[in-house]
Design a protein around this motif. Sequence first.
Motif, PDB file in Angstrom:
ATOM      1  N   SER A  89       0.807  -1.216   0.000  1.00  0.00           N
ATOM      2  CA  SER A  89       0.000   0.000   0.000  1.00  0.00           C
ATOM      3  C   SER A  89       0.842   1.268   0.000  1.00  0.00           C
ATOM      4  O   SER A  89       0.340   2.332  -0.334  1.00  0.00           O
ATOM      5  CB  SER A  89      -0.918   0.014   1.220  1.00  0.00           C
ATOM      6  OG  SER A  89      -0.150   0.033   2.415  1.00  0.00           O
ATOM      7  N   GLY A  90       2.111   1.171   0.402  1.00  0.00           N
ATOM      8  CA  GLY A  90       2.950   2.358   0.493  1.00  0.00           C
ATOM      9  C   GLY A  90       2.600   3.229   1.680  1.00  0.00           C
ATOM     10  O   GLY A  90       2.837   4.431   1.667  1.00  0.00           O
ATOM     11  N   ILE A  91       2.027   2.626   2.719  1.00  0.00           N
ATOM     12  CA  ILE A  91       1.560   3.358   3.897  1.00  0.00           C
ATOM     13  C   ILE A  91       2.350   2.903   5.116  1.00  0.00           C
ATOM     14  O   ILE A  91       2.683   1.729   5.251  1.00  0.00           O
ATOM     15  CB  ILE A  91       0.056   3.110   4.121  1.00  0.00           C
ATOM     16  CG1 ILE A  91      -0.745   3.660   2.949  1.00  0.00           C
ATOM     17  CG2 ILE A  91      -0.424   3.713   5.424  1.00  0.00           C
ATOM     18  CD1 ILE A  91      -2.214   3.333   3.010  1.00  0.00           C
ATOM     19  N   TYR A  92       2.625   3.865   6.019  1.00  0.00           N
ATOM     20  CA  TYR A  92       3.220   3.488   7.298  1.00  0.00           C
ATOM     21  C   TYR A  92       2.224   3.786   8.415  1.00  0.00           C
ATOM     22  O   TYR A  92       1.382   4.663   8.306  1.00  0.00           O
ATOM     23  CB  TYR A  92       4.562   4.185   7.537  1.00  0.00           C
ATOM     24  CG  TYR A  92       4.507   5.671   7.742  1.00  0.00           C
ATOM     25  CD1 TYR A  92       4.261   6.219   8.990  1.00  0.00           C
ATOM     26  CD2 TYR A  92       4.726   6.540   6.684  1.00  0.00           C
ATOM     27  CE1 TYR A  92       4.222   7.583   9.186  1.00  0.00           C
ATOM     28  CE2 TYR A  92       4.697   7.911   6.866  1.00  0.00           C
ATOM     29  CZ  TYR A  92       4.446   8.421   8.120  1.00  0.00           C
ATOM     30  OH  TYR A  92       4.409   9.779   8.307  1.00  0.00           O
ATOM     31  N   HIS A  93       2.306   2.985   9.481  1.00  0.00           N
ATOM     32  CA  HIS A  93       1.397   3.101  10.621  1.00  0.00           C
ATOM     33  C   HIS A  93       2.207   3.392  11.875  1.00  0.00           C
ATOM     34  O   HIS A  93       3.250   2.783  12.100  1.00  0.00           O
ATOM     35  CB  HIS A  93       0.605   1.798  10.809  1.00  0.00           C
ATOM     36  CG  HIS A  93      -0.225   1.442   9.623  1.00  0.00           C
ATOM     37  ND1 HIS A  93      -1.516   1.857   9.471  1.00  0.00           N
ATOM     38  CD2 HIS A  93       0.065   0.718   8.522  1.00  0.00           C
ATOM     39  CE1 HIS A  93      -1.998   1.399   8.339  1.00  0.00           C
ATOM     40  NE2 HIS A  93      -1.057   0.702   7.735  1.00  0.00           N
ATOM     41  N   VAL A  94       1.706   4.304  12.681  1.00  0.00           N
ATOM     42  CA  VAL A  94       2.373   4.676  13.935  1.00  0.00           C
ATOM     43  C   VAL A  94       1.627   4.040  15.105  1.00  0.00           C
ATOM     44  O   VAL A  94       0.440   3.739  15.007  1.00  0.00           O
ATOM     45  CB  VAL A  94       2.433   6.215  14.095  1.00  0.00           C
ATOM     46  CG1 VAL A  94       3.292   6.843  13.025  1.00  0.00           C
ATOM     47  CG2 VAL A  94       1.046   6.811  14.089  1.00  0.00           C
ATOM     48  N   PRO A  95       2.324   3.817  16.233  1.00  0.00           N
ATOM     49  CA  PRO A  95       1.655   3.249  17.400  1.00  0.00           C
ATOM     50  C   PRO A  95       0.475   4.125  17.826  1.00  0.00           C
ATOM     51  O   PRO A  95       0.557   5.353  17.813  1.00  0.00           O
ATOM     52  CB  PRO A  95       2.741   3.236  18.470  1.00  0.00           C
ATOM     53  CG  PRO A  95       4.023   3.216  17.711  1.00  0.00           C
ATOM     54  CD  PRO A  95       3.758   3.989  16.459  1.00  0.00           C
ATOM     55  N   GLY A  96      -0.630   3.497  18.160  1.00  0.00           N
ATOM     56  CA  GLY A  96      -1.836   4.211  18.538  1.00  0.00           C
ATOM     57  C   GLY A  96      -2.754   4.475  17.358  1.00  0.00           C
ATOM     58  O   GLY A  96      -3.878   4.939  17.544  1.00  0.00           O
ATOM     59  N   GLY A  97      -2.308   4.181  16.146  1.00  0.00           N
ATOM     60  CA  GLY A  97      -3.142   4.372  14.967  1.00  0.00           C
ATOM     61  C   GLY A  97      -4.246   3.328  14.901  1.00  0.00           C
ATOM     62  O   GLY A  97      -4.195   2.290  15.563  1.00  0.00           O
ATOM     63  N   ARG A  98      -5.250   3.594  14.093  1.00  0.00           N
ATOM     64  CA  ARG A  98      -6.431   2.728  14.020  1.00  0.00           C
ATOM     65  C   ARG A  98      -6.090   1.296  13.605  1.00  0.00           C
ATOM     66  O   ARG A  98      -6.622   0.345  14.156  1.00  0.00           O
ATOM     67  CB  ARG A  98      -7.428   3.349  13.062  1.00  0.00           C
ATOM     68  CG  ARG A  98      -8.707   2.570  12.927  1.00  0.00           C
ATOM     69  CD  ARG A  98      -9.683   3.317  12.061  1.00  0.00           C
ATOM     70  NE  ARG A  98     -10.894   2.547  11.879  1.00  0.00           N
ATOM     71  CZ  ARG A  98     -11.838   2.878  11.039  1.00  0.00           C
ATOM     72  NH1 ARG A  98     -11.737   3.972  10.321  1.00  0.00           N
ATOM     73  NH2 ARG A  98     -12.909   2.141  10.925  1.00  0.00           N
ATOM     74  N   PHE A  99      -5.221   1.125  12.606  1.00  0.00           N
ATOM     75  CA  PHE A  99      -4.921  -0.205  12.091  1.00  0.00           C
ATOM     76  C   PHE A  99      -3.523  -0.684  12.473  1.00  0.00           C
ATOM     77  O   PHE A  99      -3.013  -1.635  11.902  1.00  0.00           O
ATOM     78  CB  PHE A  99      -5.069  -0.221  10.569  1.00  0.00           C
ATOM     79  CG  PHE A  99      -6.465   0.093  10.118  1.00  0.00           C
ATOM     80  CD1 PHE A  99      -7.493  -0.807  10.322  1.00  0.00           C
ATOM     81  CD2 PHE A  99      -6.752   1.303   9.510  1.00  0.00           C
ATOM     82  CE1 PHE A  99      -8.777  -0.515   9.913  1.00  0.00           C
ATOM     83  CE2 PHE A  99      -8.043   1.604   9.097  1.00  0.00           C
ATOM     84  CZ  PHE A  99      -9.060   0.686   9.299  1.00  0.00           C
ATOM     85  N   TYR A 100      -2.910  -0.033  13.452  1.00  0.00           N
ATOM     86  CA  TYR A 100      -1.541  -0.392  13.844  1.00  0.00           C
ATOM     87  C   TYR A 100      -1.470  -1.838  14.348  1.00  0.00           C
ATOM     88  O   TYR A 100      -0.569  -2.578  13.973  1.00  0.00           O
ATOM     89  CB  TYR A 100      -1.022   0.569  14.911  1.00  0.00           C
ATOM     90  CG  TYR A 100       0.401   0.286  15.322  1.00  0.00           C
ATOM     91  CD1 TYR A 100       1.449   0.755  14.552  1.00  0.00           C
ATOM     92  CD2 TYR A 100       0.697  -0.441  16.471  1.00  0.00           C
ATOM     93  CE1 TYR A 100       2.764   0.506  14.906  1.00  0.00           C
ATOM     94  CE2 TYR A 100       2.004  -0.702  16.835  1.00  0.00           C
ATOM     95  CZ  TYR A 100       3.030  -0.228  16.040  1.00  0.00           C
ATOM     96  OH  TYR A 100       4.328  -0.483  16.388  1.00  0.00           O
TER      97      TYR A 100
END
Length: 125
Positions: A89-100
């Motif tokens: 997807s080319g997306i990064y997720h941070v802690p606390g994010g919805r889909f982390y």
Amino acid sequence: MVTLLRRFFWLGLLGGAGYAGWTLWRRQTAPTPAAAPEWPPLAPLVHRPEVAADATVAAPADTPEHRAWVEPVDGACPDGYPIKANDNSGIYHVPGGRFYARTVPERCYADTEAAEADGYRAAKA
């Protein structure tokens, strides 16, 4: 009843033959596509610094403590690299994010700047 089934059979047979003829005609009249690029790409999709002219000296960016990202260990990011990045997807997720919690990382980054420098964008949620 038998006559009705017979008519449906012949109608289906004629329709199938018509469709086969139409697709053959479309293939012959369609322009030939340009040579498609080979897939998967020949170059690996990993960030590597430019190789120095003297290959005996390792660049400091290759050492684990200087790398911008690391491989996940057993589907989880190691300590010090909490940012989860997904190549598809080319997306990064941070802690606390919805889909982390349910993101399976392909790369783990220490900070968001490093992930953005590699071409990833932040998750919207």
